[in-house]
Design an enzyme around this catalytic site. Structure first.
Site, PDB file in Angstrom:
ATOM      1  N   LYS A 123     -26.762 -13.866  -1.590  1.00 48.64           N
ATOM      2  CA  LYS A 123     -25.961 -14.724  -2.387  1.00 48.64           C
ATOM      3  C   LYS A 123     -26.045 -15.889  -1.138  1.00 48.64           C
ATOM      4  O   LYS A 123     -25.995 -15.533   0.164  1.00 48.64           O
ATOM      5  CB  LYS A 123     -24.544 -14.353  -2.898  1.00 48.64           C
ATOM      6  CG  LYS A 123     -24.571 -13.446  -3.855  1.00 48.64           C
ATOM      7  CD  LYS A 123     -24.076 -13.892  -4.878  1.00 48.64           C
ATOM      8  CE  LYS A 123     -24.059 -12.694  -6.050  1.00 48.64           C
ATOM      9  NZ  LYS A 123     -25.037 -13.207  -7.307  1.00 48.64           N
ATOM     10  N   ASP A 155     -16.297 -14.476 -19.331  1.00 48.45           N
ATOM     11  CA  ASP A 155     -17.392 -15.572 -19.176  1.00 48.45           C
ATOM     12  C   ASP A 155     -18.779 -15.233 -19.840  1.00 48.45           C
ATOM     13  O   ASP A 155     -19.274 -16.001 -20.456  1.00 48.45           O
ATOM     14  CB  ASP A 155     -17.503 -15.469 -17.561  1.00 48.45           C
ATOM     15  CG  ASP A 155     -17.676 -16.951 -16.914  1.00 48.45           C
ATOM     16  OD1 ASP A 155     -16.706 -17.670 -17.489  1.00 48.45           O
ATOM     17  OD2 ASP A 155     -18.158 -17.238 -16.067  1.00 48.45           O
ATOM     18  N   LEU A 156     -18.990 -13.915 -19.720  1.00 49.51           N
ATOM     19  CA  LEU A 156     -20.332 -13.659 -20.177  1.00 49.51           C
ATOM     20  C   LEU A 156     -20.688 -13.922 -21.607  1.00 49.51           C
ATOM     21  O   LEU A 156     -21.537 -14.062 -22.119  1.00 49.51           O
ATOM     22  CB  LEU A 156     -20.368 -11.953 -19.872  1.00 49.51           C
ATOM     23  CG  LEU A 156     -21.900 -11.476 -20.276  1.00 49.51           C
ATOM     24  CD1 LEU A 156     -22.699 -11.787 -19.684  1.00 49.51           C
ATOM     25  CD2 LEU A 156     -21.888  -9.960 -20.608  1.00 49.51           C
ATOM     26  N   ARG A 207      -7.849  -9.045 -25.314  1.00 53.08           N
ATOM     27  CA  ARG A 207      -6.347  -8.869 -25.377  1.00 53.08           C
ATOM     28  C   ARG A 207      -5.488  -9.835 -25.714  1.00 53.08           C
ATOM     29  O   ARG A 207      -4.325  -9.509 -26.106  1.00 53.08           O
ATOM     30  CB  ARG A 207      -6.160  -8.236 -23.846  1.00 53.08           C
ATOM     31  CG  ARG A 207      -6.525  -6.877 -23.778  1.00 53.08           C
ATOM     32  CD  ARG A 207      -6.103  -6.514 -22.109  1.00 53.08           C
ATOM     33  NE  ARG A 207      -7.300  -6.582 -21.315  1.00 53.08           N
ATOM     34  CZ  ARG A 207      -7.662  -6.375 -20.207  1.00 53.08           C
ATOM     35  NH1 ARG A 207      -6.447  -5.472 -19.687  1.00 53.08           N
ATOM     36  NH2 ARG A 207      -8.730  -6.593 -19.540  1.00 53.08           N
ATOM     37  N   LYS A 256     -23.956  -4.141 -17.426  1.00 55.17           N
ATOM     38  CA  LYS A 256     -23.916  -3.432 -16.181  1.00 55.17           C
ATOM     39  C   LYS A 256     -22.745  -3.907 -15.354  1.00 55.17           C
ATOM     40  O   LYS A 256     -22.069  -5.036 -15.730  1.00 55.17           O
ATOM     41  CB  LYS A 256     -25.351  -3.858 -15.362  1.00 55.17           C
ATOM     42  CG  LYS A 256     -25.347  -5.244 -14.883  1.00 55.17           C
ATOM     43  CD  LYS A 256     -26.553  -5.429 -13.853  1.00 55.17           C
ATOM     44  CE  LYS A 256     -25.818  -5.464 -12.575  1.00 55.17           C
ATOM     45  NZ  LYS A 256     -24.903  -6.726 -12.163  1.00 55.17           N
ATOM     46  N   HIS A 282     -31.555  -4.704 -11.021  1.00 57.43           N
ATOM     47  CA  HIS A 282     -32.676  -5.761 -11.489  1.00 57.43           C
ATOM     48  C   HIS A 282     -33.876  -5.754 -10.524  1.00 57.43           C
ATOM     49  O   HIS A 282     -34.895  -5.615 -11.093  1.00 57.43           O
ATOM     50  CB  HIS A 282     -31.978  -7.254 -11.238  1.00 57.43           C
ATOM     51  CG  HIS A 282     -30.775  -7.397 -12.066  1.00 57.43           C
ATOM     52  ND1 HIS A 282     -30.570  -6.614 -13.203  1.00 57.43           N
ATOM     53  CD2 HIS A 282     -29.672  -8.052 -11.810  1.00 57.43           C
ATOM     54  CE1 HIS A 282     -29.567  -7.050 -13.719  1.00 57.43           C
ATOM     55  NE2 HIS A 282     -28.859  -7.877 -12.882  1.00 57.43           N
ATOM     56  N   ASP A 293     -24.784  -4.563  -6.959  1.00 61.93           N
ATOM     57  CA  ASP A 293     -24.796  -5.841  -8.076  1.00 61.93           C
ATOM     58  C   ASP A 293     -26.386  -5.997  -8.544  1.00 61.93           C
ATOM     59  O   ASP A 293     -26.607  -6.428  -9.595  1.00 61.93           O
ATOM     60  CB  ASP A 293     -24.192  -6.867  -7.413  1.00 61.93           C
ATOM     61  CG  ASP A 293     -24.187  -7.942  -8.456  1.00 61.93           C
ATOM     62  OD1 ASP A 293     -23.628  -7.756  -9.717  1.00 61.93           O
ATOM     63  OD2 ASP A 293     -24.378  -9.225  -8.117  1.00 61.93           O
ATOM     64  N   ALA A 333     -14.217 -10.324 -25.317  1.00 62.77           N
ATOM     65  CA  ALA A 333     -15.032 -11.736 -25.989  1.00 62.77           C
ATOM     66  C   ALA A 333     -14.308 -12.909 -25.234  1.00 62.77           C
ATOM     67  O   ALA A 333     -14.760 -14.203 -25.365  1.00 62.77           O
ATOM     68  CB  ALA A 333     -14.555 -11.822 -27.207  1.00 62.77           C
TER      69      ALA A 333
HETATM   70  C1  BG6 Z   1     -25.942 -10.296 -12.632  1.00 59.33           C
HETATM   71  C2  BG6 Z   1     -25.264 -10.097 -11.126  1.00 59.33           C
HETATM   72  O1  BG6 Z   1     -26.331  -9.036 -12.822  1.00 59.33           O
HETATM   73  O2  BG6 Z   1     -27.042 -10.994 -12.242  1.00 59.33           O
HETATM   74  C3  BG6 Z   1     -24.815 -11.609 -10.597  1.00 59.33           C
HETATM   75  O3  BG6 Z   1     -24.157  -9.557 -11.458  1.00 59.33           O
HETATM   76  C4  BG6 Z   1     -26.053 -12.462 -10.477  1.00 59.33           C
HETATM   77  O4  BG6 Z   1     -24.184 -11.433  -9.369  1.00 59.33           O
HETATM   78  C5  BG6 Z   1     -26.807 -12.299 -11.727  1.00 59.33           C
HETATM   79  O5  BG6 Z   1     -25.802 -13.581 -10.179  1.00 59.33           O
HETATM   80  C6  BG6 Z   1     -28.280 -12.969 -11.841  1.00 59.33           C
HETATM   81  O6  BG6 Z   1     -28.790 -13.309 -12.911  1.00 59.33           O
HETATM   82  P1  BG6 Z   1     -29.923 -14.394 -13.166  1.00 59.33           P
HETATM   83  O7  BG6 Z   1     -30.504 -14.225 -14.516  1.00 59.33           O
HETATM   84  O8  BG6 Z   1     -29.055 -15.653 -13.113  1.00 59.33           O
HETATM   85  O9  BG6 Z   1     -30.842 -14.339 -12.122  1.00 59.33           O
END
Ligand code: BG6
Length: 467
Positions: free
Chosen positions: A338, A15-16, A43, A147, A239, A234, A12
């Protein structure tokens, strides 16, 4: 009456949680009657008050147009913070004591959300089980895993067996947040609610398919994770392959989780590299220092927690084929990188050229259908028409629909959709184990190819694309 439900977040302080999970839960609370009680765990030895103070600023800024001072305070003040040390079983027992003090634990539903690094998935799950928090005869116990789910087929299989000894497949929710994106859900509608497309949707009329995801951002503070994963694991393994499966699958018997997953799985199993030699269909690259939007940015190798000799790829381009009757011979290109010149994700369906030689002054350009995933979701279709004021001249024109502009404020973020589904037990937008197995199997062949020196690393300047 619905049972009381707890949503317990591991990780918690990350960042996510602050950028995505809490804003999503805030929106769910403001839109629905049955929102869960939230327990944030981490933690750090915070009190609940410390946690709320720490979280207020990031959550408020990520809420953007949904921010309302009073509602945000009410939402945050209802969160409880519990300290959990992943390796310390006692802290899990304290969590159980906390829940038992307020409820008959058999009568509450619990969703665990593991927003932790994947190496903690097993420990957290096993410790929850030992604390007696994963089974109940009367109530729901579900676990949502962020993920990446594994790093290879072997590693993901081990992880999966371990988690399956704690939660049944029915109660395991593996996140791929792209599946929660509005335009990915829209693919089913575009394909199956417009029967003009189905007769064209195959090798007979489609020249190629491109799945593209580009980001101007670098890897930020995630160097440790990214060194292990790279662009392939990644983004491509999850995705981009998910986008492809929705575009290429056969029409499912019904629009429900079971039938869609079965069709997607067939696509994953049919993926092959286009050519026999991997070096003919794989490009990889890594960004060096450069400029993005007029600002100097460092090389990947100079990012935090990245080795100065790193050979991790920040760009991948693949040429694949689908070994099935519908798509035999149609190249599928996947590109992700990236520090690219722009940010955007889209799917391009390139149709074949018409056989209309001699009809017009110029040959018409081939039709293209683009499903724009982001930043502004929409649909673009290029067709040809007569150029005004001429007798026989042709020009390409576009039908360009901006889904995002038409629905301002009405499109929930991917995480809101997925969390809501996890609360309701709806699994259509989550990744099943069989799907993951197949995507890892194919990804492993590319990882193996990376280990040979046949696939050279293309170093590209940030803000440009590899040659
Ligand atoms: C995440 C990746 O799953 O998706 C990141 O770990 C990436 O590296 C991100 O930047 C992209 O997601 P979105 O929704 O911003 O396209």
């Amino acid at each position: 009456m619905k049972k009381k439900m707890y949503f317990i977040i591991f990780g918690a302080n990350g960042d996510l949680t602050k950028r995505k999970l809490l804003p999503a839960l805030y929106n769910i609370k403001n839109k629905t009657q049955n929102s869960p009680e939230i327990i944030a765990t981490g933690r750090r030895a915070y009190t609940t008050k410390d946690y709320i103070n720490e979280t207020k600023e990031p959550v408020s800024s990520f809420l953007k147009q949904d921010y309302d001072k009073e509602k945000t305070e009410e939402f945050l003040n209802a969160i409880e913070y519990q300290r959990i040390e992943f390796n310390d079983k006692e802290t899990f027992i304290s969590l159980k004591d906390f829940l038992s003090k307020q409820n008959n634990i058999e009568d509450i539903d619990i969703i665990y959300y593991l927003a932790t690094a994947p190496e903690f998935f097993e420990t957290v799950s096993q410790n929850l089980r030992e604390a007696g928090l994963t089974e109940s005869k009367n109530s729901v116990r579900r676990a949502v895993f962020e993920k990446p789910f594994g790093r290879s087929l072997e590693n993901a299989s081990k992880l999966n067996s371990s988690l399956s000894s704690v939660f049944s497949e029915k109660n395991i929710y593996r996140i791929d947040h792209y599946l929660g994106k509005e335009m990915l859900q829209n693919i089913l509608f575009i394909r199956f609610a417009n029967c003009i497309f189905e007769p064209l949707w195959s090798k007979n009329h489609i020249e190629s398919i491109e799945i593209i995801s580009e980001e101007t951002q670098g890897i930020g503070t995630r160097g440790g994770y990214y060194e292990e994963s790279g662009a392939l694991k990644d983004m491509i393994q999850n995705h981009l392959m998910q986008m492809l499966s929705l575009i290429a699958m056969e029409p499912p018997e019904k629009i429900n989780a079971e039938h869609i997953k079965a069709e997607k799985l067939k696509v994953f199993k049919s993926m092959k590299l286009y050519d026999k030699n991997p070096e003919d269909c794989i490009i990889r690259g890594q960004y060096t220092a450069g400029e993005i939007n007029g600002k100097k940015v460092p090389a990947y190798r100079d990012e935090e927690k990245v080795s100065k000799e790193s050979m991790t790829e920040t760009y991948v381009s693949l040429k694949l084929r689908l070994d099935n009757d519908r798509w035999q011979g149609v190249p599928v290109y996947m590109h992700h990188g990236k520090r690219m010149p722009r940010t955007g994700s889209e799917i391009r369906i390139n149709f074949k050229s018409c056989s209309c030689e001699g009809y017009f002054e110029k040959m018409p350009q081939p039709n293209i259908l683009i499903i724009k995933v982001q930043p502004d979701g929409g649909i673009y279709f290029r067709i040809n028409a007569k150029e005004a004021g001429t007798e026989n001249s042709i020009i390409p024109i576009s039908l360009d629909y901006c889904h995002a502009c038409q629905n301002i404020g009405n499109i929930p973020e991917a995480y809101e959709v997925l969390i809501k589904d996890s609360l309701e037990g709806e699994k259509m937008l989550f990744t099943g184990w069989e799907e993951l197995k197949a995507t890892w199997q194919f990804t492993d062949t590319i990882s193996e190819a990376f280990k040979t020196d046949k696939i050279k690393m293309n170093f590209y300047k940030a803000g440009t694309k590899p040659e």
